[in-house]
Write a protein that holds these residues in place. Sequence first.
Motif, PDB file in Angstrom:
ATOM      1  N   ILE A   1      -4.491  -7.229   0.337  1.00  0.00           N
ATOM      2  CA  ILE A   1      -4.765  -6.630   1.650  1.00  0.00           C
ATOM      3  C   ILE A   1      -3.782  -7.217   2.653  1.00  0.00           C
ATOM      4  CG2 ILE A   1      -6.393  -6.426   3.573  1.00  0.00           C
ATOM      5  CD1 ILE A   1      -8.682  -6.773   1.584  1.00  0.00           C
TER       6      ILE A   1
ATOM      7  N   TYR B   1      -3.734  -7.193   6.646  1.00  0.00           N
ATOM      8  CA  TYR B   1      -4.512  -6.814   7.829  1.00  0.00           C
ATOM      9  C   TYR B   1      -3.599  -6.644   9.038  1.00  0.00           C
ATOM     10  CZ  TYR B   1      -9.171  -7.353   5.775  1.00  0.00           C
ATOM     11  OH  TYR B   1     -10.323  -7.193   5.035  1.00  0.00           O
TER      12      TYR B   1
ATOM     13  N   THR C   1     -11.762  -3.087  -1.332  1.00  0.00           N
ATOM     14  CA  THR C   1     -10.919  -3.817  -2.275  1.00  0.00           C
ATOM     15  C   THR C   1     -11.756  -4.540  -3.326  1.00  0.00           C
ATOM     16  OG1 THR C   1      -9.353  -4.110  -0.451  1.00  0.00           O
ATOM     17  CG2 THR C   1      -9.003  -5.447  -2.434  1.00  0.00           C
TER      18      THR C   1
ATOM     19  N   ILE D   1     -12.370  -2.599   4.707  1.00  0.00           N
ATOM     20  CA  ILE D   1     -11.205  -2.816   3.839  1.00  0.00           C
ATOM     21  C   ILE D   1     -11.526  -3.862   2.773  1.00  0.00           C
ATOM     22  CG2 ILE D   1      -8.847  -3.699   3.802  1.00  0.00           C
ATOM     23  CD1 ILE D   1      -8.650  -2.499   6.737  1.00  0.00           C
TER      24      ILE D   1
ATOM     25  N   LEU E   1      -5.152   3.044   4.213  1.00  0.00           N
ATOM     26  CA  LEU E   1      -6.113   2.604   3.199  1.00  0.00           C
ATOM     27  C   LEU E   1      -5.987   3.561   2.020  1.00  0.00           C
ATOM     28  CD1 LEU E   1      -8.391   0.669   2.414  1.00  0.00           C
ATOM     29  CD2 LEU E   1     -10.008   2.246   3.497  1.00  0.00           C
TER      30      LEU E   1
ATOM     31  N   ALA F   1       0.832  -1.210   0.000  1.00  0.00           N
ATOM     32  CA  ALA F   1       0.000   0.000   0.000  1.00  0.00           C
ATOM     33  C   ALA F   1       0.865   1.258   0.000  1.00  0.00           C
ATOM     34  CB  ALA F   1      -0.933  -0.010   1.207  1.00  0.00           C
TER      35      ALA F   1
ATOM     36  N   THR G   1      -4.307  -2.535  -1.100  1.00  0.00           N
ATOM     37  CA  THR G   1      -5.158  -1.405  -0.731  1.00  0.00           C
ATOM     38  C   THR G   1      -4.965  -0.969   0.711  1.00  0.00           C
ATOM     39  OG1 THR G   1      -6.960  -2.897  -0.094  1.00  0.00           O
ATOM     40  CG2 THR G   1      -6.928  -2.101  -2.381  1.00  0.00           C
ATOM     41  N   HIS G   2      -4.491  -1.881   1.576  1.00  0.00           N
ATOM     42  CA  HIS G   2      -4.372  -1.549   3.003  1.00  0.00           C
ATOM     43  C   HIS G   2      -3.177  -2.243   3.631  1.00  0.00           C
ATOM     44  CE1 HIS G   2      -4.887  -2.292   7.339  1.00  0.00           C
ATOM     45  NE2 HIS G   2      -5.409  -1.077   7.349  1.00  0.00           N
TER      46      HIS G   2
END
Length: 625
Positions: free
Chosen positions: A100, A102, A131, A127, A76, A38, A70-71
């Motif tokens: 992603i 997390y 996405t 999230i 984000l 990201a 994306t995160h």
Amino acid sequence: MTKYSLLRNTLCMAICLLATLSTSAKHNHFKVSVYVRANEVQKMKDTQWLETSWATISNQLDVDKIFLETHRDLLLVDDATIEKAKQFFLKQGIEVAGGITYTINESNDFETFCYSDPEHRKMVQKIAETTARHFDEFLLDDFFFTSCKSPVEVAAKGKKTWTEYRLQLMNDAARNLVLGPAKAVNPKVKVIIKYPNWYDHFQGLGFNLEDGPRLFDGIWTGTETRDPASAQHLQNYLSYNIIRYFENLRPGYNGGGWVDAGGIQMSMDRYAEQLHLTAIAKARDVMLFAYNQLLDVPLNDSFRASWQGTGTSWDYDEMRAPFKKGNKTITPTTMARIADITLRKADNLVGKLGNPIGIKSYKPFHALGEDFLQNYLGMIGLPMNMYPTFANDQKIILLTEQAAGDPDIMEKIKGQLTSGRDVIITSGLLKAIPEKIAEVCELRCSDLKALVSDFGRYGKSSRDILIPQVRYQTNDSWEVVSAGRPLTGGVSGFPILHKAKYTDGYLYVLTIPDDMGNLYDYPAAALTEIRRTMSQDLDFYLEGPAKVSLFLYDNHTLIVENFNDDPIDIKLACEPERFKRLANLEDGTSIQGKQEDYWVGWNKKRATKFAVSLKPHSYMAFSYE
């Protein structure tokens, strides 16, 4: 048809053909993907940075697919930047998917989300939904687990163990926070989970190898091994072994292997080996983590090992030399060039290999014990093939301490033996279930230790090795390989490989030293005896020292790979007259087998053996007939 219609159709066909060519795979037998964190996706808001950074990578490396994250760490990426980056790569003819991670804060011991915390649950779902709006496929990086022990989690756990609680919690999070919401936003979306390399400890943090591969649309495999002596203690062989294990969890759904630049500090060869092992394990895709590493890690002298320049499998001088790409001359500047040459070489080889095969080892779901042992065994020349189920189709099956997690294990062992087939257990399994093993043979793995270095007729180790003492009743079972200090001087010896007859089969016990790495110190002849015993289902076994691995395939092809810093001479042995010639898959040269005698106890036997010399950190691949 009018001239206009004919012209229009011809133009349409040409456009379609160009589109097909522009997005066609650049590799024949696997894809090469790049993961973009990201942090770097956010930088792609700057058009100049996006274009110049991609030029640096793509000039040195052919890429088939990009994963845009994306995160990560509560960053984000905004919708406009995600779409801008996505459209840019699509225009380059590159497949694009999402990603992603997390995490809340990677630098804080990989701080994860707390999946019972209502606010965290909302963030996790948001999230996933964000996405799914941008991508028809996205992947969860390593961290879809939880290490959180906040007051909320402690209260929610109750009287469950952490393993029980987290397995249930993360199954719920997968269904209700990621998969369900993502597919509600985008019914076409495929959600893939990437499992990291520390598979033996997954259950303690909620990674569920029993349910996860069937909950998600696919899985990916972390094949990073880096420095084997570092915190994770992951041996080189894991980069191959873990792909095969995860493929056996749900055949056909293991999308690929994932390698990062960790370990490159040791030498360029460590990075190349991880890529090579991932490819020869028949990964469908090889993921390079990450965009920033391919962009920023420079080619310099520190990566050039002392054995370079001697004709080893990967030539660092070639990787640093200018090369032609189209009409341009490119001077390599970053590790992207290492990846490209290594994967090109692997791509040429992989198409000649069949399906990987090996010694089947049973690992029940969520079982602990002798953690990661199969990777050490792979490093002493034993081809491993791990399964979550007990194999009933083998002449011999390997059971480590993890098999104690199956309450019915003794019935399965006795069934194997009474059918005239063999079982090899480790000293760890013997110690874990001695009363059950006693149903076959009254053996004990005591709490006492022995310091050994003399393996009798099999030679001496270069250092003292601490082993558990396996005890048995004289004449009820027999030592095959023994060790003592010194054994030849009359001081007590202890079993290294032991056997006991039961009905029509043999139960073997393999003693595992307290430090599994000391397996590499066993004398070559002792290792050969162990390999010969355990390779009943295979066409070949290896003769020679440790840190040489054997990879076998079902189309009469094989690879031998030397992970030592020095050249090594080995032999590949098979039943007499069974195979007569090895043909090198890369240069076409051949090796003829020779008949040799060897002794098993009091019995003289014969084998066909092929002599192979391996340079440091190099491999050779053969077909055989």
